[in-house]
Design an enzyme around this catalytic site. Structure first.
Site, mmCIF file in Angstrom:
data_model
loop_
_atom_site.group_PDB
_atom_site.id
_atom_site.type_symbol
_atom_site.label_atom_id
_atom_site.label_comp_id
_atom_site.label_asym_id
_atom_site.label_seq_id
_atom_site.Cartn_x
_atom_site.Cartn_y
_atom_site.Cartn_z
ATOM 1 C CB SER A 198 -0.531 0.426 1.486
ATOM 2 O OG SER A 198 -1.899 -0.992 0.714
ATOM 3 C CG MET A 200 -1.010 5.914 -3.427
ATOM 4 S SD MET A 200 -0.089 7.497 -3.414
ATOM 5 C CE MET A 200 -1.440 8.372 -2.563
ATOM 6 C CG ASP A 201 -2.504 2.331 3.448
ATOM 7 O OD1 ASP A 201 -3.572 3.155 3.243
ATOM 8 O OD2 ASP A 201 -2.877 1.548 3.857
ATOM 9 C CG ASN A 202 4.310 4.125 3.548
ATOM 10 O OD1 ASN A 202 2.991 3.681 4.453
ATOM 11 N ND2 ASN A 202 5.081 3.152 3.647
ATOM 12 C CB ALA A 205 0.662 8.363 6.422
#
Lengths: 436, 405
Positions: A198, A200-202, A205
Site C-alpha cells: 500500500s 498510497m497508505d504511506n 500518510a
C-alpha cells in the site's frame, strides 16, 4: 543501532517525561486508526508532539490484531487471530511509537464528554474515519473551535470531505487503482502489475504529516487554525508524474499495447535499462545505462563481445535493440552474484543495484547501518524490536524516540487525571461504567 | 487572534532557492510553490537537465518545452547562474541573504564540483535552512554510488514486492518516478520541521535527506514482516506481496478494463453484500444456499466463488462495477488510466484540476492535494522559461547568462 535519546533507562520507565523537538508543546487529540492516520501522526510524536491516541475497547484497531508476531508463524496480511492479545501486534508497535494511548467509548455520551474535555486541552485534532463519523459524535470543526480556539483539525480520507464520491470506501490498493498509479505500472500487453504494497497508505500518510506541519507553520505566523482536508486519491494523482502533462497537452491515449513500459524508460531513451536475473533464487539486479561510456563499461564485463558491436555505440542504437540487449545482459547477470555485480558496475560508473528485500535492508545494508535507519526500543509484551527511523538528518535536532507503542489504555490515568483534570472518584466511575 | 494574512497561501512569504539535478529536488520546489512559497530555480547556462528530457509538447523537441520540465517546475522562477565559476558564488550568497530555504538535490560529487558546501552555506546564513537530497546520504560506504529511479527503488526495497505472480518475470518498477517522489515528500517534511524549529529558535540548520533511506522506510509491510515473523514476502500481481499466495484481486471487465476488489470470505457482512449484488444480476448461482453461510465452507470453495465473481465482472463495464459496488458499501476500485482522471466527476467537483495557460496552450494541471481551508491558493503559474527572472533577481552582471559573456 540502538538509539537511546534519554538517559536513566527510558526503556524500562514508560512514564511520560518532557519531550524534545520542534513540536514539543503541541498536544494532539489523535482519533486516527488503521494505517494512513497512524503513520501520519507518528511523525508528530517522533519530533516531540504529545500525541494522545484515542482508541475504543469495543473495536480494537486493526494493526493491533494483525499477526505480526516475533514468535509466530508467518500469516498472511488480513488473517486475524481470534481473541488475540491487542498488545502483541508488531504493526501497531511500528505505527504508534512515541504516542500516548487512552481508551474512550465514543458511543456513550459520557465518553464523548470526556473526549471534548480532552480536545479542549489540545491544539491539534486528527482523524481518518469515513466522512461523517466525527460529525455523528458532534466533533465538527465549529464545535472543535469552541473547545479549542485556533485548533487545527486534520481530516485524512480516501476521497476528501466533499464531492459525490466522498463516502466511497477505500484503502491503499483501491486508492492506487482509482488515482491511476496501478494502471501506469506493468509490462505492455499484460494486466497491470501495479503495487505489491500500500504505497498510497504511506504516501498519503506522509502528505498528511506535511499538511499538518504546514498548518502549524501558518498558525504560528497568522494565529489562524484550520480545517485540513487531504484526499489520498488526490495525493495519488499528484504523484503520477509527467504522463499527466503528456495526456493533457499532447492528447496521448495510454490505453493500448505500448503502455506502460515495464522497467524500460520512454524518457530519456536509456538502454539497457531493466531488472535482470542474478544467481540464486529470486535474486535480481537493476541496471540503468544512460550514457555511452556507461554502456562501454558494462559491455567490457560481458565476454561475448557486445563492446565492439557498433549498433550499440549510441543511445538511439541501443534503445532500438533493447530486446536483444536485455538478452545479452541477462545471460551475463544470471551467472553473477547480484550484490557483487552491482558493486563492480558502480565502481565503473554504471548505476546499478541489487533488488533488496526486507531482510537485506534490515540485516545487510551497510549504508542503512551507517545512517542508523533501524533503531531498537523495548516493549512490555513484544520485547525489544526494531523500528523504521525517520530518513531526515538535522544538524541541530533529532527524533525523540522515548517509548514503544502504548499498551491498550496504558496512559488513561496520566491523561485523564493529569491533563484532563478528572478527580480520582470521577475517573474511577468512568472506569466502572466502561467509558474509559 | 487571527490576522488577515490567514487568507494568503499557507507558505506565502517563504523564499526557496532551488538547485536540483533530479526530479526529487524539483518536486519539493513545486510542492512549496503550490502552497504559496516563492521558488527561485537556479539553472546553469544550458538549463536544468530536466529541460532536455522528454516528453516534449506536441511531441517535438526544442524549441517546444519539455513536459517533464513543465510537470516538475510549475510556478517557479528561473535564474541562470553558472556555479562552476567560483566568482559567481557571491551572486548566490546575495540571493540567499533573504532566502528561507536552500534546496539542493545532487550527488556529493556534483555538490563538490559546483563548489557547494552545505555546512558552509548554513554557517554563512544563520536563518537559512539548507536541505540536501542525496542518492544515499552525504557520507557512508555508498555515498558515491550512482542512482536512478529504478536503481533507487531496487536498493531501497519497494521494487522487490512489485511485479507478477510469475516469478520468471523480474520485479517491475511502478510508474511515475516514485523513488524520487518518496525523497521529495520527506524533504518537504524536513524543511517544514526546520521552519517550525526556526520560529522557536530563530536559527536555520542543515537537513540531509538520503533517497535510499526514504525508500527503505517506505516498503509498508516488507520490513515489519522481516522484523517480526522474519519472513521475506513474495510478489503477487497487483496486490500485496505476502508470505503465502492469496487470490487474485484484479478482475477484467466487459469493456476491457479492470477493477480491484478483495473477496473477504471470513466476515458475514462483505459476503452478504457480494451475494446480494450477484443475485440482482441473476448470477448468484447456488451461493445463497445455506451451506455457504459457513465461513469454513466458503473458504473450502474459494476457487468456485472466485470463478463466479470473474464471470460476473466480465459482463459489467468497469465504471458500472465500481459505482455499483461502492454504492453497496464494498471497497472496490476501478483502474483509471491517466486520461480518464480528467473526466472523473468527483475530482471535477472538488476542482482538483486547474486550467492554466502553461505556455503551450491552456491545459488542466493538478493542484496541491494539501487543502488548508481558509488559506487561498494562488492560480498556478507556468514553468519558467530559462533565465526569465535572472535580471530581476541577480542583475545582469556576473551571472553566466550568455549576454554577459
Amino acid at each position: 543501532v540502538i538509539e537511546m535519546t534519554r538517559p536513566n533507562g527510558a526503556q524500562s520507565d514508560r512514564s511520560v517525561g518532557s519531550r524534545t523537538g520542534p513540536l514539543s508543546g503541541v498536544r494532539v487529540a489523535d482519533f486516527c486508526w488503521m494505517g494512513v492516520g497512524s503513520v501520519a501522526t507518528r511523525l508528530l510524536g517522533d519530533f516531540g508532539a504529545e500525541v494522545i491516541k484515542i482508541e475504543t475497547r469495543k473495536r480494537i484497531d486493526t494493526p493491533r490484531r494483525l499477526p505480526f508476531y516475533k514468535d509466530g508463524s508467518a500469516l498472511t496480511y488480513g488473517q486475524e487471530v481470534i481473541d488475540c492479545d491487542p498488545n502483541k501486534g508488531g504493526l501497531f508497535n511500528n505505527y504508534c511509537r512515541n504516542k500516548l494511548g487512552v481508551t474512550i467509548d465514543l458511543g456513550s455520551p459520557a465518553g464523548r464528554d470526556v473526549a471534548e474535555r480532552l480536545i479542549s486541552t489540545c491544539s491539534v485534532v486528527t482523524e481518518n474515519f469515513a466522512p461523517g463519523v466525527m460529525e455523528r459524535w458532534g466533533f465538527t470543526y465549529e464545535r472543535l473551535q469552541e473547545l479549542s480556539p485556533g485548533v487545527i483539525y486534520a481530516r485524512m480520507s480516501g476521497y476528501g470531505h466533499s464531492g459525490p464520491h466522498q463516502h466511497y470506501r477505500s484503502y491503499g490498493p483501491t486508492v492506487q487503482a482509482v488515482s491511476g498509479l496501478s494502471f501506469v505500472s506493468g509490462l505492455p500487453k499484460r494486466e497491470p502489475s501495479g503495487w505489491g504494497f500500500s504505497y498510497m497508505d504511506n504516501q498519503a500518510a506522509f502528505y498528511n504529516s506535511l499538511a499538518l506541519l504546514v498548518a502549524l507553520l501558518r498558525r504560528t505566523r497568522t494565529g489562524a487554525g484550520a480545517e485540513v482536508d487531504v484526499s489520498s486519491v488526490e495525493v495519488g494523482v499528484s504523484l503520477l508524474g509527467p504522463i499527466l502533462e503528456e495526456v493533457a497537452t499532447n492528447g496521448r491515449r495510454t490505453r493500448g499495447d505500448a503502455y506502460p513500459t515495464g522497467n524500460r524508460l520512454e524518457w530519456p531513451q536509456a538502454a539497457p535499462h531493466g531488472v535482470y536475473p542474478a544467481a540464486g533464487e529470486d535474486q535480481w539486479i537493476a541496471i540503468a545505462v544512460f550514457e555511452d561510456e556507461q554502456w562501454r563499461q558494462l559491455a567490457e564485463l560481458i565476454n561475448d563481445g557486445p563492446a565492439t558491436d557498433e549498433r550499440f555505440a549510441t543511445a538511439a542504437g541501443r534503445f532500438g535493440a533493447h530486446d536483444e540487449l536485455d538478452q545479452i545482459v541477462s545471460a551475463w547477470t544470471v551467472t553473477q552474484n547480484a550484490a557483487d555485480a552491482a558493486e563492480t558496475l558502480q565502481r565503473r560508473g554504471v548505476p546499478a543495484g541489487r533488488v533488496q528485500n526486507g531482510r537485506d535492508l534490515v540485516e545487510d545494508d551497510p549504508q542503512l547501518a551507517h545512517l542508523g535507519t533501524f533503531f531498537e526500543l523495548d516493549h512490555p509484551v513484544i520485547g525489544p524490536a526494531k523500528f523504521e527511523g525517520v530518513p531526515l538528518h538535522f544538524s541541530r535536532m533529532r527524533p525523540d524516540h522515548w517509548r514503544s507503542a502504548p499498551l491498550l489504555g496504558e496512559d488513561n490515568e496520566y491523561v485523564f487525571k493529569q491533563i484532563v483534570g478528572l478527580a480520582d472518584a470521577e475517573y474511577d466511575d468512568l472506569v466502572t461504567q466502561g467509558v474509559i | 487572534m487571527t490576522d488577515t494574512n490567514a487568507e494568503l497561501p499557507a507558505l506565502d512569504g517563504i523564499r526557496v532557492v532551488e538547485i536540483a539535478n533530479d526530479p526529487a529536488g524539483e518536486m519539493v520546489g513545486k510542492l512549496m510553490a503550490q502552497l504559496g512559497a516563492t521558488v527561485v530555480k537556479i539553472e546553469p547556462p544550458e538549463g536544468a537537465p530536466s529541460r532536455r528530457v522528454g516528453p516534449f509538447a506536441h511531441n517535438r523537441a526544442a524549441p517546444n518545452p519539455s513536459l517533464n520540465f513543465t510537470h516538475y517546475n510549475l510556478g517557479k522562477q528561473s535564474a541562470v547562474l553558472d556555479l562552476t565559476e567560483q566568482e559567481r558564488h557571491a551572486r548566490l550568497a546575495a540571493l540567499l541573504t533573504d532566502a528561507d530555504v536552500l534546496l539542493l538535490a545532487m550527488t556529493p560529487h556534483d555538490a563538490a564540483h559546483a563548489g557547494l558546501d552545505p555546512d558552509a552555506l548554513a554557517a554563512a546564513h544563520d536563518r537559512l535552512i539548507v536541505a540536501w537530497i542525496t542518492p544515499f546520504g552525504p557520507d557512508g560506504p555508498w555515498a558515491n554510488r550512482l542512482t536512478s529511479d529504478l536503481v533507487g527503488l531496487a536498493l531501497g526495497g519497494p521494487l522487490h514486492t512489485c511485479g507478477y505472480d510469475d516469478h520468471s518475470l523480474p520485479p517491475i518498477r511502478p510508474g511515475g518516478n516514485q523513488g524520487y517522489q518518496s525523497a521529495a515528500t520527506f524533504a518537504a517534511i524536513g524543511i517544514a520541521l526546520a521552519l517550525i524549529d526556526r520560529d522557536k529558535t530563530g536559527r536555520g540548520q542543515r537537513v540531509d535527506v538520503p533517497m535510499h533511506e526514504c525508500l527503505a522506510v517506505n516498503t509498508e509491510l516488507a520490513v515489519p514482516y522481516w522484523i517480526y515473523p522474519r519472513v521475506v514476502v513474495k510478489r503477487q500481481t497487483c496486490r500485496h506481496a505476502q508470505p503465502s499466495p492469496t487470490a487474485p484481486a484484479l478482475f477484467p471487465t466487459a469493456d476491457g478494463r479492470f477493477v480491484y476488489i478483495v473477496l473477504v470470505l471470513a466476515d458475514k457482512k462483505p459476503w452478504d453484500l457480494v451475494v446480494s449484488w450477484l443475485a440482482e444480476a441473476g448470477m448468484a448461482v447456488d451461493l445463497q444456499d445455506d451451506r455457504f453461510s459457513d465461513p469454513q465452507y466458503r473458504q473450502d470453495n474459494f476457487s468456485y466463488i472466485q470463478n463466479i465473481l470473474e464471470c460476473f465482472f466480465l459482463i459489467k463495464n468497469a465504471d458500472e462495477a465500481y459505482h455499483e459496488g461502492q454504492a453497496r458499501g464494498l471497497p472496490i476500485g476501478v483502474l483509471r488510466s491517466p486520461e480518464e482522471l480528467y473526466e472523473d466527476e468527483h475530482l471535477a467537483s472538488r476542482d482538483f484540476f486547474e486550467e492554466i495557460d502553461d505556455g503551450t496552450g491552456t491545459h488542466p494541471h493538478a493542484r496541491s492535494p494539501i487543502r488548508i481551508a481558509g488559506s487561498a491558493a494562488r492560480p498556478q503559474r507556468p514553468a519558467p522559461l530559462l533565465g526569465a527572472h535572472t535580471a530581476e533577481l541577480l542583475g545582469r552582471a556576473s551571472t553566466g547568462v550568455r549576454s554577459d559573456v
